[in-house]
Design an enzyme around this catalytic site. Structure first.
Site, PDB file in Angstrom:
ATOM      1  N   ASN A  63      31.066   9.376  33.413  1.00 31.36           N
ATOM      2  CA  ASN A  63      30.284   9.617  32.897  1.00 31.36           C
ATOM      3  C   ASN A  63      30.364   9.616  31.410  1.00 31.36           C
ATOM      4  O   ASN A  63      29.415  10.979  31.202  1.00 31.36           O
ATOM      5  CB  ASN A  63      29.001   9.741  33.907  1.00 31.36           C
ATOM      6  N   THR A  84      28.821   9.716  28.482  1.00 31.65           N
ATOM      7  CA  THR A  84      27.786  10.234  27.994  1.00 31.65           C
ATOM      8  C   THR A  84      27.393  11.395  28.340  1.00 31.65           C
ATOM      9  O   THR A  84      27.132  12.677  27.507  1.00 31.65           O
ATOM     10  CB  THR A  84      26.796   9.498  27.562  1.00 31.65           C
ATOM     11  N   ASP A  85      27.416  11.942  29.562  1.00 35.73           N
ATOM     12  CA  ASP A  85      27.543  13.173  29.690  1.00 35.73           C
ATOM     13  C   ASP A  85      28.478  14.092  29.442  1.00 35.73           C
ATOM     14  O   ASP A  85      28.262  15.163  29.297  1.00 35.73           O
ATOM     15  CB  ASP A  85      27.068  13.178  31.129  1.00 35.73           C
ATOM     16  N   HIS A  86      29.471  13.658  29.113  1.00 38.32           N
ATOM     17  CA  HIS A  86      30.198  14.664  28.828  1.00 38.32           C
ATOM     18  C   HIS A  86      31.246  14.407  27.706  1.00 38.32           C
ATOM     19  O   HIS A  86      31.803  15.962  27.442  1.00 38.32           O
ATOM     20  CB  HIS A  86      31.784  14.221  29.734  1.00 38.32           C
ATOM     21  N   PRO A 105      25.977  16.873  25.544  1.00 38.37           N
ATOM     22  CA  PRO A 105      26.944  18.240  25.067  1.00 38.37           C
ATOM     23  C   PRO A 105      27.476  18.268  24.027  1.00 38.37           C
ATOM     24  O   PRO A 105      27.313  19.664  23.533  1.00 38.37           O
ATOM     25  CB  PRO A 105      27.863  17.829  26.493  1.00 38.37           C
TER      26      PRO A 105
END
Length: 406
Positions: free
Chosen positions: A171, A173-175, A179
């Site tokens: 994922n 975009t999450d990582h 952030p």
């Protein structure tokens, strides 16, 4: 020793899964006191997601949850109970930051919207991370990182041209973009508050952070050229050679990228200056790109007889950009990461000794911390309630009996 740069900053952390916890872990590593609020009734989804330590399932054993939740204090509350909301409101009086990535309206339902929190702590910095923003036709849509990857165009671009999109394998975009943008925004908001005394509301639409980083070049290419970039596998839009090549042994590959004619000459030297490489059609990048299939086949014929690590060292010494394809095991054993102290072992109360990554940041004047393992649910109830919020032992016992701490 100097204090960490965010020493004294208190974070009221309602975030879960990926982008939020990675952001708050960044803050924790810089010295902030991050109080991670959870519930036993509905454990965070990553707590019940493998891999599990020793392959034994359990909410305190997930290797997916742990690496992004180190250095935090765990507080368990049943937020359906008014007494739990009262605890949060007392915590807000000494908090600097509130962060959540719940669905739209959840914090409002609990009476913990930005306007509610601002009445308690006027200079609070309050963060929401809606998938596609608080306004617009998709404001109520829910999504995880894999869906955001698809929405922002990253999935479309990932894979081989003759196959359906493969996705990024994580994922992304999450990582990275969410952030990354959010940590920067928080630091800017803290600086603004220090100068003006004002807190503020930060909205970070996850899809927009993804577009900003993942798809910026392809989107601009379409905007100015009308060209829709397609999947290229491991190739580059304009450079050649730029690919992965098989090497000697089982499941061994090397990445080689040549950015100019000088690097091409260096690659030719390492290859032993084969006759085919002197063909005029390979003399320029334009020629190499036009004959890329043949070029890749010739290079792979050569790399297939070489051990990938030895070949990488030889190429790098000659100024050719090259890197072996590492498995997860290779990464944990990588001598460069080990020598730099990137990996650390921390003792978890239930999972035992476990591997964690240290922060990639190194600061010359202040420490960056990686000292405690992921928090257990409610592990630090006593510390937070008694030592920080000054509840008496009798009040804490009453909350336990009423199920406030579930």
């Amino acid at each position: 020793m100097a204090k960490p740069i965010l020493d004294g900053i208190v974070v009221c952390d309602f975030s879960w899964v990926g982008a939020g916890p990675i952001t708050t872990q960044n803050l924790a590593m810089m010295g902030a006191t991050v109080i991670h609020i959870e519930t036993h009734k509905r454990p965070e989804i990553l707590r019940v997601t493998p891999p599990f330590k020793d392959r034994k399932p359990g909410v305190e054993r997930s290797g997916y949850f742990s690496p992004r939740n180190a250095n935090k204090l765990g507080l368990s509350l049943d937020l359906a109970k008014p007494e739990a909301i009262a605890v949060v409101k007392r915590l807000l009086t000494m908090s600097d930051i509130v962060i959540n990535n719940f669905s739209f309206g959840v914090m409002d339902k609990w009476g913990l919207s930005y306007e509610d929190c601002k009445k308690i702590k006027p200079d609070i910095i309050y963060i929401e991370m809606p998938p596609q923003g608080r306004t617009g036709p998709h404001k109520d849509f829910m999504a995880f990182g894999s869906l955001i990857n698809a929405l922002v165009g990253a999935t479309f671009l990932t894979g081989h041209p003759d196959q359906k999109p493969a996705g990024t394998g994580t994922n992304y975009t999450d990582h990275v973009p969410v952030p990354g943008h959010l940590t920067f925004a928080i630091m800017a908001a803290l600086r603004h508050r220090r100068k003006t005394g004002e807190g503020q509301f930060i909205e970070l639409a996850q899809s927009q952070a993804g577009v900003n980083m993942v798809s910026a070049i392809p989107v601009m290419d379409y905007a100015v050229n009308g060209r829709i970039q397609q999947r290229m596998g491991n190739r580059h839009l304009e450079l050649a050679p730029h690919n992965l090549y098989n090497c000697k042994g089982e499941r061994n590959w090397i990445a080689i990228a040549v950015y100019n004619d000088q690097e091409w000459e260096s690659l030719k030297k390492v290859m032993g200056s084969p006759e085919w490489a002197d063909d005029p059609k390979f003399a320029t990048n334009e020629g190499r790109k036009a004959n890329e299939d043949e070029l890749d086949a010739k290079i792979e014929e050569w790399t297939s007889a070489k051990w990938h690590r030895q070949l990488m060292d030889e190429l790098v010494r000659e100024g050719v950009r090259a890197g072996v394809v590492h498995s997860c095991r290779d990464v944990t054993e990588d001598y460069n990461l080990v020598e730099r102290g990137f990996w650390t072992y921390l003792m978890h109360p239930e999972a035992g000794l476990a591997l964690y990554n240290h922060s990639p940041m190194r600061m010359s004047k202040v420490p960056v911390l990686s000292t405690t393992p992921a928090n257990m649910i409610g592990q630090h109830n006593q510390q937070v309630l008694h030592d920080l919020l000054k509840y008496t032992d009798e009040e804490i016992k009453e909350m336990e009996e009423k199920g406030v701490l579930n």
